[in-house]
Structure formats: structure tokens, C-alpha cells
Design a protein around this motif. Structure first.
Motif, PDB file in Angstrom:
ATOM      1  N   LEU A  76       1.670  60.563  63.073  1.00  0.00           N
ATOM      2  CA  LEU A  76       1.610  62.012  63.274  1.00  0.00           C
ATOM      3  C   LEU A  76       1.030  62.343  64.646  1.00  0.00           C
ATOM      4  O   LEU A  76       1.508  63.246  65.327  1.00  0.00           O
ATOM      5  CB  LEU A  76       0.792  62.678  62.171  1.00  0.00           C
ATOM      6  N   THR A  77       0.010  61.607  65.066  1.00  0.00           N
ATOM      7  CA  THR A  77      -0.615  61.893  66.360  1.00  0.00           C
ATOM      8  C   THR A  77       0.283  61.496  67.534  1.00  0.00           C
ATOM      9  O   THR A  77       0.188  62.076  68.604  1.00  0.00           O
ATOM     10  CB  THR A  77      -1.981  61.190  66.511  1.00  0.00           C
ATOM     11  N   LYS A  78       1.148  60.508  67.333  1.00  0.00           N
ATOM     12  CA  LYS A  78       1.983  60.011  68.429  1.00  0.00           C
ATOM     13  C   LYS A  78       3.392  60.596  68.437  1.00  0.00           C
ATOM     14  O   LYS A  78       4.103  60.481  69.428  1.00  0.00           O
ATOM     15  CB  LYS A  78       2.073  58.484  68.348  1.00  0.00           C
ATOM     16  N   TYR A  79       3.792  61.227  67.359  1.00  0.00           N
ATOM     17  CA  TYR A  79       5.149  61.756  67.217  1.00  0.00           C
ATOM     18  C   TYR A  79       5.426  62.853  68.239  1.00  0.00           C
ATOM     19  O   TYR A  79       4.612  63.738  68.453  1.00  0.00           O
ATOM     20  CB  TYR A  79       5.332  62.296  65.806  1.00  0.00           C
ATOM     21  N   LYS A  80       6.578  62.778  68.862  1.00  0.00           N
ATOM     22  CA  LYS A  80       6.980  63.799  69.830  1.00  0.00           C
ATOM     23  C   LYS A  80       7.895  64.803  69.142  1.00  0.00           C
ATOM     24  O   LYS A  80       8.883  64.427  68.515  1.00  0.00           O
ATOM     25  CB  LYS A  80       7.686  63.142  71.009  1.00  0.00           C
ATOM     26  N   LEU A  81       7.564  66.069  69.271  1.00  0.00           N
ATOM     27  CA  LEU A  81       8.333  67.118  68.600  1.00  0.00           C
ATOM     28  C   LEU A  81       9.792  67.172  69.043  1.00  0.00           C
ATOM     29  O   LEU A  81      10.649  67.599  68.288  1.00  0.00           O
ATOM     30  CB  LEU A  81       7.688  68.487  68.823  1.00  0.00           C
ATOM     31  N   ASN A  82      10.076  66.715  70.235  1.00  0.00           N
ATOM     32  CA  ASN A  82      11.458  66.748  70.711  1.00  0.00           C
ATOM     33  C   ASN A  82      12.243  65.500  70.306  1.00  0.00           C
ATOM     34  O   ASN A  82      13.382  65.315  70.725  1.00  0.00           O
ATOM     35  CB  ASN A  82      11.514  66.951  72.225  1.00  0.00           C
ATOM     36  N   SER A  83      11.646  64.669  69.464  1.00  0.00           N
ATOM     37  CA  SER A  83      12.332  63.468  68.986  1.00  0.00           C
ATOM     38  C   SER A  83      13.562  63.839  68.177  1.00  0.00           C
ATOM     39  O   SER A  83      13.589  64.857  67.490  1.00  0.00           O
ATOM     40  CB  SER A  83      11.379  62.645  68.109  1.00  0.00           C
ATOM     41  N   ARG A  84      14.562  63.007  68.246  1.00  0.00           N
ATOM     42  CA  ARG A  84      15.765  63.287  67.454  1.00  0.00           C
ATOM     43  C   ARG A  84      15.623  62.765  66.024  1.00  0.00           C
ATOM     44  O   ARG A  84      16.503  62.958  65.204  1.00  0.00           O
ATOM     45  CB  ARG A  84      17.000  62.724  68.131  1.00  0.00           C
TER      46      ARG A  84
END
Length: 109
Positions: A76-84
Motif C-alpha cells: 500500500l505504501t509503495k503502490y503508485k496510483l497511476n499503475s495499470r
């Protein structure tokens, strides 16, 4: 007398999965506003996913589910919101790694 702890499997599995849009909105609310209700909704998915992955190694082992949830929190801390990809897809590797660490198994690359 000590009773083994069991995750609330029936409750967790009865929850509906979040859509990609819901997931991203909740992550944004949690990150920008510190919204703990959003975190709670996300965490329900994290526990469900941790439970599913932990079952690959051992049935109904709360210890592994908790370690898996640590992996989910890291994701959750490393996830990028623009990830597909959805957070759940991204988090699978992190959850598996934490469970492997807990079991003393070699890590995946």
C-alpha cells in the motif's frame, strides 16, 4: 486454556471486492487526508488476499495471515496510483514475500 486464533474467515470472505476505481479513490483518500475509514475498507481486501495466499502454505494459520498483511501494508505504501494494475495484484508479491520470510523459505525474485 489457550485457543488458537482464527481469522474471521466467513466475515472477510463475505465482503465484496473493491473495483479498481473504488480502490484508487480509497487509496487517494487515505494518503491525502489520512482517512482511516478508507484504510479500513482497503484493509478488508488486504486481509482477504493475505488469507487466500497464506492458505497456499498452511490452512487457517493466523500467524501467516498477519505476516501477509504486513506485506500488504508495504505494498500500500509503495503502490503508485497511476499503475495499470490493481493494488491487489501488486500486493500479491509483497504478501507472498512476507509469508516466505515468516516461514524461513527462500524469497522469490
Amino acid at each position: 486454556q489457550d485457543q488458537p486464533l482464527h481469522p474471521p474467515t466467513s466475515y472477510t470472505m463475505s465482503l465484496t471486492l473493491l473495483s479498481r476505481a473504488q480502490e484508487k479513490e480509497l487509496i487517494n483518500r487515505y494518503r491525502t487526508k489520512g482517512d482511516l475509514v478508507a484504510f479500513d475498507q482497503l484493509a478488508n481486501d488486504g486481509v482477504r488476499l493475505s488469507l487466500a495466499i497464506a492458505k497456499r502454505y498452511s490452512t487457517n494459520n493466523t500467524f501467516l495471515v498477519l505476516h501477509g498483511f504486513i506485506g500488504w501494508c508495504k505494498a500500500l505504501t509503495k503502490y503508485k496510483l497511476n499503475s495499470r494494475y490493481k493494488l491487489s495484484v501488486y500486493a500479491t508479491w509483497w504478501i507472498d514475500q512476507e509469508i516466505r520470510i515468516a516461514l524461513g523459505l527462500p524469497l522469490k525474485k
